[in-house]
Design an enzyme around this catalytic site. Structure first.
Site, PDB file in Angstrom:
ATOM      1  N   GLY A  51       0.892  -1.306   0.130  1.00 16.75           N
ATOM      2  CA  GLY A  51      -0.029  -0.070  -0.011  1.00 16.75           C
ATOM      3  C   GLY A  51       0.800   1.282  -0.029  1.00 16.75           C
ATOM      4  O   GLY A  51       0.231   2.429   0.452  1.00 16.75           O
ATOM      5  N   ARG A 100     -14.459 -16.615  -9.348  1.00 16.60           N
ATOM      6  CA  ARG A 100     -14.042 -15.119  -9.541  1.00 16.60           C
ATOM      7  C   ARG A 100     -15.246 -14.505  -9.317  1.00 16.60           C
ATOM      8  O   ARG A 100     -15.375 -13.244  -9.009  1.00 16.60           O
ATOM      9  CB  ARG A 100     -13.495 -15.006 -10.737  1.00 16.60           C
ATOM     10  CG  ARG A 100     -12.798 -13.669 -11.067  1.00 16.60           C
ATOM     11  CD  ARG A 100     -11.958 -13.553 -12.279  1.00 16.60           C
ATOM     12  NE  ARG A 100     -10.822 -14.507 -12.446  1.00 16.60           N
ATOM     13  CZ  ARG A 100      -9.805 -14.371 -11.650  1.00 16.60           C
ATOM     14  NH1 ARG A 100      -9.382 -13.425 -10.859  1.00 16.60           N
ATOM     15  NH2 ARG A 100      -8.799 -15.409 -11.885  1.00 16.60           N
ATOM     16  N   MET A 136      -4.002  -7.356  -6.817  1.00 18.07           N
ATOM     17  CA  MET A 136      -3.340  -8.446  -7.762  1.00 18.07           C
ATOM     18  C   MET A 136      -4.609  -9.483  -8.174  1.00 18.07           C
ATOM     19  O   MET A 136      -4.166 -10.526  -7.914  1.00 18.07           O
ATOM     20  CB  MET A 136      -2.570  -8.900  -6.836  1.00 18.07           C
ATOM     21  CG  MET A 136      -1.362  -7.984  -6.480  1.00 18.07           C
ATOM     22  SD  MET A 136      -0.633  -7.200  -8.044  1.00 18.07           S
ATOM     23  CE  MET A 136       0.469  -8.393  -8.799  1.00 18.07           C
ATOM     24  N   ILE A 142      -7.440 -10.614 -11.287  1.00 14.05           N
ATOM     25  CA  ILE A 142      -7.914 -10.468 -12.674  1.00 14.05           C
ATOM     26  C   ILE A 142      -9.439  -9.991 -12.438  1.00 14.05           C
ATOM     27  O   ILE A 142      -9.952 -10.699 -11.315  1.00 14.05           O
ATOM     28  CB  ILE A 142      -7.700 -11.526 -13.275  1.00 14.05           C
ATOM     29  CG1 ILE A 142      -6.168 -11.513 -13.809  1.00 14.05           C
ATOM     30  CG2 ILE A 142      -8.558 -11.346 -14.836  1.00 14.05           C
ATOM     31  CD1 ILE A 142      -5.683 -12.833 -14.644  1.00 14.05           C
ATOM     32  N   ASN A 146      -6.393   2.012 -13.134  1.00  7.29           N
ATOM     33  CA  ASN A 146      -5.363   1.508 -12.633  1.00  7.29           C
ATOM     34  C   ASN A 146      -3.768   2.115 -12.829  1.00  7.29           C
ATOM     35  O   ASN A 146      -3.913   2.921 -13.594  1.00  7.29           O
ATOM     36  CB  ASN A 146      -5.251   0.068 -13.145  1.00  7.29           C
ATOM     37  CG  ASN A 146      -4.298  -0.971 -12.712  1.00  7.29           C
ATOM     38  OD1 ASN A 146      -3.956  -0.911 -11.460  1.00  7.29           O
ATOM     39  ND2 ASN A 146      -3.485  -1.703 -13.564  1.00  7.29           N
ATOM     40  N   HIS A 164       0.064   0.768 -13.887  1.00 10.43           N
ATOM     41  CA  HIS A 164       0.648  -0.155 -14.213  1.00 10.43           C
ATOM     42  C   HIS A 164       2.228   0.142 -14.562  1.00 10.43           C
ATOM     43  O   HIS A 164       2.543   1.079 -15.208  1.00 10.43           O
ATOM     44  CB  HIS A 164       0.015  -0.808 -15.386  1.00 10.43           C
ATOM     45  CG  HIS A 164       0.900  -2.050 -15.990  1.00 10.43           C
ATOM     46  ND1 HIS A 164       0.780  -3.194 -15.382  1.00 10.43           N
ATOM     47  CD2 HIS A 164       1.805  -1.979 -17.213  1.00 10.43           C
ATOM     48  CE1 HIS A 164       1.524  -4.173 -16.038  1.00 10.43           C
ATOM     49  NE2 HIS A 164       2.351  -3.361 -17.125  1.00 10.43           N
ATOM     50  N   SER A 211       2.209   3.848 -16.116  1.00 10.91           N
ATOM     51  CA  SER A 211       1.026   4.277 -16.881  1.00 10.91           C
ATOM     52  C   SER A 211      -0.147   4.247 -16.100  1.00 10.91           C
ATOM     53  O   SER A 211      -0.662   3.076 -15.299  1.00 10.91           O
ATOM     54  CB  SER A 211       0.612   3.395 -18.115  1.00 10.91           C
ATOM     55  OG  SER A 211       1.884   3.195 -18.940  1.00 10.91           O
ATOM     56  N   THR A 264     -10.267  -1.817 -18.726  1.00  8.75           N
ATOM     57  CA  THR A 264     -11.357  -2.518 -19.601  1.00  8.75           C
ATOM     58  C   THR A 264     -10.908  -3.919 -19.375  1.00  8.75           C
ATOM     59  O   THR A 264     -10.186  -4.193 -18.665  1.00  8.75           O
ATOM     60  CB  THR A 264     -10.846  -2.211 -21.034  1.00  8.75           C
ATOM     61  OG1 THR A 264      -9.521  -2.577 -21.429  1.00  8.75           O
ATOM     62  CG2 THR A 264     -11.162  -0.797 -21.460  1.00  8.75           C
ATOM     63  N   GLU A 287      -9.543  -6.343 -21.244  1.00  2.70           N
ATOM     64  CA  GLU A 287      -8.475  -6.754 -21.553  1.00  2.70           C
ATOM     65  C   GLU A 287      -7.273  -6.382 -20.503  1.00  2.70           C
ATOM     66  O   GLU A 287      -7.162  -5.129 -20.392  1.00  2.70           O
ATOM     67  CB  GLU A 287      -7.926  -6.639 -23.123  1.00  2.70           C
ATOM     68  CG  GLU A 287      -7.193  -7.589 -23.513  1.00  2.70           C
ATOM     69  CD  GLU A 287      -6.627  -6.905 -24.843  1.00  2.70           C
ATOM     70  OE1 GLU A 287      -5.510  -6.915 -25.280  1.00  2.70           O
ATOM     71  OE2 GLU A 287      -7.504  -6.341 -25.712  1.00  2.70           O
ATOM     72  N   LEU A 288      -6.418  -7.308 -20.198  1.00  2.00           N
ATOM     73  CA  LEU A 288      -5.530  -6.682 -19.077  1.00  2.00           C
ATOM     74  C   LEU A 288      -4.747  -5.828 -19.507  1.00  2.00           C
ATOM     75  O   LEU A 288      -3.956  -5.711 -20.500  1.00  2.00           O
ATOM     76  CB  LEU A 288      -4.430  -8.088 -18.850  1.00  2.00           C
ATOM     77  CG  LEU A 288      -3.585  -7.954 -17.639  1.00  2.00           C
ATOM     78  CD1 LEU A 288      -4.217  -7.736 -16.133  1.00  2.00           C
ATOM     79  CD2 LEU A 288      -2.673  -9.266 -17.528  1.00  2.00           C
ATOM     80  N   ASP A 289      -4.482  -4.593 -18.657  1.00  2.00           N
ATOM     81  CA  ASP A 289      -3.329  -3.441 -18.714  1.00  2.00           C
ATOM     82  C   ASP A 289      -3.789  -2.875 -20.247  1.00  2.00           C
ATOM     83  O   ASP A 289      -2.800  -2.597 -20.823  1.00  2.00           O
ATOM     84  CB  ASP A 289      -1.880  -3.966 -18.747  1.00  2.00           C
ATOM     85  CG  ASP A 289      -1.762  -4.412 -17.146  1.00  2.00           C
ATOM     86  OD1 ASP A 289      -2.559  -4.067 -16.157  1.00  2.00           O
ATOM     87  OD2 ASP A 289      -1.052  -5.471 -17.223  1.00  2.00           O
TER      88      ASP A 289
HETATM   89  C1  GRF Z   1       2.805  -0.224  -7.973  1.00  2.00           C
HETATM   90  O1  GRF Z   1       3.910  -0.257  -8.293  1.00  2.00           O
HETATM   91  C2  GRF Z   1       1.748  -0.469  -9.161  1.00  2.00           C
HETATM   92  O2  GRF Z   1       2.509  -0.010 -10.184  1.00  2.00           O
HETATM   93  C3  GRF Z   1       1.345  -1.694  -9.449  1.00  2.00           C
HETATM   94  O3  GRF Z   1       1.546  -2.375  -8.124  1.00  2.00           O
HETATM   95  C4  GRF Z   1       2.307  -1.598  -7.216  1.00  2.00           C
HETATM   96  C5  GRF Z   1       1.957  -1.498  -5.894  1.00  2.00           C
HETATM   97  O4  GRF Z   1       2.792  -1.143  -4.725  1.00  2.00           O
HETATM   98  N1  GRF Z   1      -0.092  -1.920  -9.932  1.00  2.00           N
HETATM   99  P1  GRF Z   1       2.156  -0.751  -3.432  1.00  2.00           P
HETATM  100  O5  GRF Z   1       1.549  -2.031  -2.804  1.00  2.00           O
HETATM  101  O6  GRF Z   1       1.384   0.182  -3.418  1.00  2.00           O
HETATM  102  O7  GRF Z   1       3.196  -0.636  -2.486  1.00  2.00           O
END
Ligand code: GRF
Length: 221
Positions: free
Chosen positions: A15, A66, A91, A93, A108, A110, A137, A142, A144-146
Site C-alpha cells: 500500500g 471469480r 493483484m 484479474i 489502474n 501499471h 501508466s 477494460t 483486456e489486461l492492462d
Molecule cells: C505499484 O508499483 C503499481 O504500479 C502496481 O502495484 C504496485 C503497488 O505497490 N500496480 P504498493 O503495494 O502500493 O506498494
C-alpha cells in the site's frame, strides 16, 4: 466529476501507492472514503486504518469462483457510493461483470509504458528487451489486461547500472507523484473520455496520455 470526488481504493499488498494518495488528498479534490483488500493481512489496510479510513477485507479464497467473489466485492464497494474506483496494487484479474459495472470510473496504475510489458515482472522485461526507456501508466480499466485508454505516463531513461530493483524504486517515486495527480485531474473533470480518446482540458492527448519525465518530476519536488 464532483467537487469532492469519493474514491474507493482496492489493494492487495503493502500500500505505498495508497499512502501517497492519502498523503496528498488535502491538496487535491478527491477524498478516499474506503479501502478494500482481497488479502486480510495486506499492510495497506493498516495504513488506511491509521489514516482513519474505513476498511473492508474480503478473502477471495473463501469464494467458489471469480464471479461470486467480484459480486460480493461490488456490493461492498457500492456501499461507499464511490465516484471513482482506484486500483493500487490490486493483484486480481477482474470479472467481466465487475469491469462493466464500473466502466468509465475504474482506473489502474501499471509499471510500464503501455502498451509495452503488460502483466507481471515489467522491470525485468524492460531490461531483457534492451529498452532505453521505462516508466508507469495510469489507465482506465477494460476487460483486456492492462489495456484501457492511458491517462498519464511517467517516463525514465534506463541506465547501464539499472537492475529490476533500481527500476522499481525509481518507478515507484514517479507513481507516488503521478497517481494522486491523475486522480485529481479525473475528479475535477479536467480529464474526459470520448470514444476511447482521452482529453485534458478538452485537448485530446495521444495514445500514451499526458507524459511527464522523471527529471521534470524531480525538478517540481
Ligand atoms: C505499484 O508499483 C503499481 O504500479 C502496481 O502495484 C504496485 C503497488 O505497490 N500496480 P504498493 O503495494 O502500493 O506498494
Amino acid at each position: 466529476m464532483t467537487d469532492n470526488c469519493r474514491v474507493v481504493v482496492l489493494l492487495s499488498g503493502s500500500g505505498t501507492t495508497l499512502q501517497a494518495i492519502l498523503d496528498q488528498q488535502n491538496q487535491y479534490c478527491y477524498q478516499v472514503v474506503g479501502v478494500l483488500s482481497n488479502r486480510p493481512d495486506a499492510y495497506g489496510l493498516e495504513r488506511a486504518r491509521s489514516a482513519g479510513i474505513d476498511t473492508r477485507s474480503l478473502d477471495h479464497k473463501h469464494f467458489p469462483s471469480r464471479e461470486s467473489f467480484d459480486l460480493e466485492l461490488m456490493e461492498r464497494i457500492d456501499k461507499f457510493k464511490p465516484d471513482l474506483v482506484v486500483l493500487a496494487g490490486y493483484m486480481r484479474i477482474l470479472s467481466h461483470a465487475f469491469v462493466k459495472h464500473y466502466q468509465g470510473k475504474l482506473i489502474n496504475i501499471h509499471p510500464s509504458l503501455l502498451p509495452k510489458h503488460k502483466g507481471l515482472h515489467t522491470y525485468q522485461s524492460a531490461l531483457d528487451a534492451g529498452d532505453k526507456e521505462h516508466g508507469t501508466s495510469v489507465h482506465y480499466v477494460t476487460e483486456e489486461l492492462d489495456s484501457g485508454s492511458v491517462v498519464m505516463q511517467g517516463t525514465l531513461n534506463i541506465t547501464p547500472a539499472d537492475t529490476a530493483k533500481t527500476l522499481e524504486q525509481r518507478v515507484k517515486v514517479m507513481e507516488h507523484y503521478l497517481y494522486p495527480r491523475a486522480i485529481d485531474w479525473i475528479a475535477s473533470g479536467r480529464i474526459t473520455v470520448e470514444d476511447d480518446v482521452i482529453s485534458l482540458d478538452k485537448k485530446p492527448l495521444g495514445p500514451q496520455g499526458y507524459r511527464i519525465s522523471e527529471k521534470s518530476i524531480a525538478s517540481t519536488e
